[in-house]
Structure formats: C-alpha cells, structure tokens
Design an enzyme around this catalytic site. Structure first.
Site, short mmCIF file in Angstrom:
data_model
loop_
_atom_site.label_atom_id
_atom_site.label_comp_id
_atom_site.label_asym_id
_atom_site.label_seq_id
_atom_site.Cartn_x
_atom_site.Cartn_y
_atom_site.Cartn_z
N HIS A 195 16.01 10.20 9.80
CA HIS A 195 16.37 11.59 9.50
C HIS A 195 17.70 11.68 8.74
O HIS A 195 18.04 12.75 8.22
CB HIS A 195 16.41 12.43 10.78
CG HIS A 195 17.64 12.30 11.61
ND1 HIS A 195 17.72 11.48 12.72
CD2 HIS A 195 18.86 12.89 11.51
CE1 HIS A 195 18.92 11.57 13.26
NE2 HIS A 195 19.63 12.42 12.54
N ASP A 241 11.82 7.52 14.14
CA ASP A 241 13.08 7.82 13.43
C ASP A 241 13.85 6.53 13.13
O ASP A 241 14.94 6.31 13.65
CB ASP A 241 13.91 8.77 14.30
CG ASP A 241 15.04 9.44 13.54
OD1 ASP A 241 15.12 9.28 12.31
OD2 ASP A 241 15.87 10.11 14.19
N GLN A 291 26.83 15.77 16.24
CA GLN A 291 26.60 15.69 14.80
C GLN A 291 27.50 14.64 14.18
O GLN A 291 28.68 14.54 14.52
CB GLN A 291 26.86 17.04 14.12
CG GLN A 291 25.79 18.08 14.37
CD GLN A 291 26.05 18.85 15.65
OE1 GLN A 291 27.13 18.76 16.22
NE2 GLN A 291 25.08 19.61 16.10
N GLY A 292 26.94 13.86 13.26
CA GLY A 292 27.70 12.79 12.62
C GLY A 292 27.55 11.45 13.31
O GLY A 292 27.88 10.42 12.74
N ASP A 293 27.04 11.47 14.55
CA ASP A 293 26.76 10.22 15.25
C ASP A 293 25.33 9.76 15.00
O ASP A 293 24.96 8.64 15.39
CB ASP A 293 26.96 10.40 16.77
CG ASP A 293 28.41 10.69 17.13
OD1 ASP A 293 29.30 10.05 16.54
OD2 ASP A 293 28.65 11.56 17.99
N SER A 294 24.51 10.58 14.35
CA SER A 294 23.12 10.25 14.11
C SER A 294 22.97 8.86 13.49
O SER A 294 23.71 8.49 12.58
CB SER A 294 22.49 11.28 13.16
OG SER A 294 22.31 12.51 13.80
#
Length: 301
Positions: free
Chosen positions: A113, A157, A251-254
């Site tokens: 993603h 994913d 968010q941003g750790d994905s």
C-alpha cells in the site's frame, strides 16, 4: 569524437507470481540479471541481526519488559521511545513516508500500500534527515494485492524492492532473518519501529527513530473488535496492541518492521486511528509468505 549515450528504460516482466516494473540503469541491469534471471546469490558473508545478539529468548523478553517499564504512557511511535539505529539496524525508509526492512544487502521488504512510485530507500542513521539514499531497481508487489478489495482490506500487503547497489552491512545497517509462523502467538511482545507520526494525523514525520513494544492479540479476539475493519482480517495478517490503546504504530510507520525475538514476523499494514482503545494495529504476516519471498529473491531463507 562520437557521443556515448546510456539508455535508461522501464521494464515489465510477467509470471505466475505477478507483474513487476522498474527502472533499469546500467547498474540495475547487472543486479537484476544476477538476482532474478540467473538466480545466482552470493554466499552470505554477514551475520543476521539476531546472530549479533544473545540467542537466549529470555534476553529478548527482558529487553521488552525493561523498555515497557521505562515508557510513560503519554509518550507517543505512539507510546514508544527514541532509539538508536544500532539497536534496530534492519530499519530503513522507503521513500520519505514509509518504513521498510532490510532482509539482504540488495533486498528490502515493505508494504504494497506504500505504492511502487518511490525511487530510493534510505538507511544507516538514527536521524531520518541523515539517512543515505540507495536507488531501487525493481518493485515486486504481490500479485494478489488489490488496493480496492473490500472483502479482505489490505490483504497481501507485500512489496519487495531490489536495490542497484547493496547496502553495506555495518552496525547501522544489517539484514534481519525471517521468523516462523510459530513465533506469532498471543501475548508475544512485538517490536515495532519507525519515523512515523507520534499522534494521529500529526502532519509531519519524526526525525529521530522510535520503537514500541506491543503484545500479539489472537486472531479470534482481533476479529471480535467493534470496528468492522477487523472482521475482514485474513490469515495473512495478525493484530498487536494493548486493550486500552496507549501504544501503537501510526502514519508514516507503514511498511516498517514488526519483530519478535530478533526476527522479522510482520510489517505495519493498517490501523484505525493510532493507539485507540480496542483498535489494535494490523500487521502483515511475513513467515507465511516465505515461499513467495524465496521465489522473487532466490535467497536461501
């Protein structure tokens, strides 16, 4: 004197394992041909992350508990603390807004993603602003990934990245081995790390690397959470978090690593908010995809 031109071109290759695209610079041609066409992988002449640490599971358990005791709940990766890259040298960034994990000097795994539009991974520093860029040759997104799928949201994913040049193995950048399915048991403490937001929709990434420990939640308990997104999790996912929230990825750790006992077991996939009660983080299951990772990378995992 005649001019010499070097042509850069985009390639598309297809197999039963999916369609893959990338930019073939002269350096990437050699890397791609060796790693993906001839399947020649150099002998491993470096140690994995867990091989540089104590092999005693008690060591990792005590480290987890010590970290948990020292964290104030008001801190937000969410609820984590700042940490040196030498403690988690497998951590990299994919582009500037996602995490990733070094599984071999030439290979990084991240989330599908996070898309396949970035050209670099960044590695080698505690500070996001001081990490060094390494060019990506090819993106390999799992062929069953479908960003519009509603039956199993964020299923499959997975994304593998082949690099133009290997990331040097040092105390600040070291590959991590893949764990086993049996590692992902209810109650096991998971290390989650990244430069992501420290609160939901914060608006900026952190410059200093952070880590948090959260417990694995059983598949059945995760599916029973009130939010409907948890009812569609698949066997290729697992959940981790505390019932009262307080600690979580954000968010941003994905695409960043989820680690148990010094081995990679998952990637940050999605969550409902950040550190919200009864809304644990959801992680892709890496060991269950070992065969696909072996096929793409030819690594002896």
């Amino acid at each position: 004197m005649p001019s010499i031109f070097v042509t850069l071109f985009v390639f598309v290759t297809s197999s039963v394992y999916g369609n893959y695209t990338g930019l073939l610079t002269p350096g990437c041609v050699t890397s791609y041909h060796r790693m993906f066409i001839t399947r020649r992988v150099p002998p491993r002449n470096y140690q994995y992350f867990h091989e540089t640490r104590s092999s005693d599971p008690v060591h990792f358990y005590e480290e987890n508990m010590e970290t948990t005791r020292n964290v104030k709940l008001k801190w937000r990766i969410v609820g984590g603390r700042q940490i040196s890259i030498t403690d988690i040298p497998y951590q990299v960034m994919y582009g500037r807004y996602c995490g990733g994990t070094l599984i071999a000097p030439e290979w990084v795994i991240t989330a599908a993603h996070c898309r396949s539009t970035e050209n670099y991974v960044y590695a080698g520093s505690t500070y996001r602003s001081q990490t060094l860029p390494f060019k990506i040759c090819a993106h390999f997104i799992h062929p069953l990934w479908n960003s519009t799928e509603k039956v199993h949201f964020h299923d499959f994913d997975y994304q593998l990245l082949l690099l133009e040049t290997p990331i040097p193995v040092t105390s600040k950048s070291r590959p991590i081995a893949i764990g086993s399915i049996e590692d992902i048991v209810s109650g096991a403490m998971v290390s989650v790390s990244g430069w992501g937001h420290t609160r939901y929709k914060q608006g900026r990434m952190e410059d200093v690397l952070r880590r948090v420990f959260v417990p694995v939640i059983s598949f059945e308990v995760c599916q029973s959470q009130p939010n409907q997104n948890y009812r569609t999790i698949s066997p290729r996912m697992f959940c981790a978090g505390f019932p009262n929230g307080t600690k979580d990825s954000c968010q941003g750790d994905s695409g960043g690593p989820a680690v148990i006992n010094g081995k990679l077991v998952g990637l940050v996939s999605f969550g409902v908010g950040c550190a919200v009660p009864d809304q644990p983080g959801v992680y892709t299951n890496i060991p269950i995809m070992r065969e696909w990772i072996r096929y793409i990378t030819a690594l002896p995992l």
